[in-house]
Design a protein around this motif. Sequence first.
Motif, PDB file in Angstrom:
ATOM      1  N   LEU A 220       0.831  -1.208   0.000  1.00 28.80           N
ATOM      2  CA  LEU A 220       0.000   0.000   0.000  1.00 28.80           C
ATOM      3  C   LEU A 220       0.866   1.259   0.000  1.00 28.80           C
ATOM      4  N   LEU A 223       2.302   1.699  -3.441  1.00 25.68           N
ATOM      5  CA  LEU A 223       1.277   2.244  -4.348  1.00 25.68           C
ATOM      6  C   LEU A 223       1.084   3.740  -4.110  1.00 25.68           C
ATOM      7  N   ALA A 224       1.244   4.151  -2.857  1.00 27.09           N
ATOM      8  CA  ALA A 224       1.034   5.560  -2.500  1.00 27.09           C
ATOM      9  C   ALA A 224       2.191   6.463  -2.933  1.00 27.09           C
ATOM     10  N   GLN A 244      -2.110   6.503  -6.518  1.00 25.10           N
ATOM     11  CA  GLN A 244      -1.432   7.079  -5.352  1.00 25.10           C
ATOM     12  C   GLN A 244      -2.430   7.674  -4.361  1.00 25.10           C
ATOM     13  N   GLN A 246      -5.670   6.946  -3.985  1.00 15.86           N
ATOM     14  CA  GLN A 246      -6.486   5.907  -3.350  1.00 15.86           C
ATOM     15  C   GLN A 246      -5.702   5.184  -2.254  1.00 15.86           C
ATOM     16  N   ALA A 247      -4.431   4.894  -2.541  1.00 11.49           N
ATOM     17  CA  ALA A 247      -3.592   4.201  -1.552  1.00 11.49           C
ATOM     18  C   ALA A 247      -3.350   5.093  -0.341  1.00 11.49           C
ATOM     19  N   GLN A 250      -6.318   5.100   1.914  1.00 10.82           N
ATOM     20  CA  GLN A 250      -6.408   3.883   2.729  1.00 10.82           C
ATOM     21  C   GLN A 250      -5.389   3.896   3.868  1.00 10.82           C
ATOM     22  N   GLY A 255      -4.716   1.571   6.696  1.00 12.57           N
ATOM     23  CA  GLY A 255      -4.313   0.579   5.704  1.00 12.57           C
ATOM     24  C   GLY A 255      -4.889  -0.790   6.003  1.00 12.57           C
ATOM     25  N   LEU A 265      -8.932  -3.084  -0.117  1.00 14.57           N
ATOM     26  CA  LEU A 265      -7.967  -3.523  -1.126  1.00 14.57           C
ATOM     27  C   LEU A 265      -8.659  -4.265  -2.268  1.00 14.57           C
TER      28      LEU A 265
END
Length: 295
Positions: A220, A223-224, A244, A246-247, A250, A255, A265
Amino acid sequence: MSDYTKQVTLLESKLNDNKNRSLPAQLAIKALIREICLSPKPGLVDMNNNGSHQDMNFQTFIRSIKAIANGLEQFYQYGKQAAFQNNHAFLTNIRPIGLQCEQAMFTATNHINTHKGGIFAFGLLLGVIGKLEQSALSVNVQTICTEVSAICQGIVNNELKQHNSSHSKGEKLFKLHNLAGARGEAESGYLTVRTISLPIFNQMQQHGYDEELSLLQAMLHLLAHNQDTNLVSRGGLEGLNFVQQQAQKQIKQGGITHPNGCQDLYELDNELIKRNLSPGGSADLIAITWFLAQY
């Protein structure tokens, strides 16, 4: 035992069965097994689905790992043999092993690119570990990454800035958006892993979370933050920014440790599949994260 753990254990017994293989090569195979088994991985092939890929599935990756296993050992052995070459010669002479390894992958996958990025990264990492061991130097995250960076100095400039006549995807993305991709990661000594995903993975482990949840949380964070050229290739900067954001959203909620973390996820996976986005660069960094955590 979770599905992840069962599958990892099963695949390790199938794919890591060569008792003569060095420990570093065995760890690289284990890292690639963990990456493909980790689920859900938004937009990527995993145990649940094929992500945003029509041409490959879970079994394609298993065939690929089996096919490149011997090549991974060769990278390590090359590092020992070439330990005292200068950096330029070391990088130049490791390339033919990489090309052979890629050919083995393409033969096993019917010309589908499953692990080209992984071969590049683990070729360097294993070569460097062989070099450090042969030179009787300590082998840890810092020394491995510093040595990879030294060997790759100038690779972005030489291969992306100046030689842009072949117009590979990497070269186009560098020209358009100044994104250096896998070469940039290597030249930085895997800075994204060292500063983002590896600290998160280690922190999760220290707090008692299992390997699967620790890797999902590390993913995560990748991805960010990762400037993933695969995402830009498929969806432009808009696609990269979407993933980025969306991650990051979260992560702010906790997370994977949030009660709905896993469900979120799954939803992100569906969203990326809908948008045909695949963060393949981050997939390679997940494998590298686990690998470096062993050192």
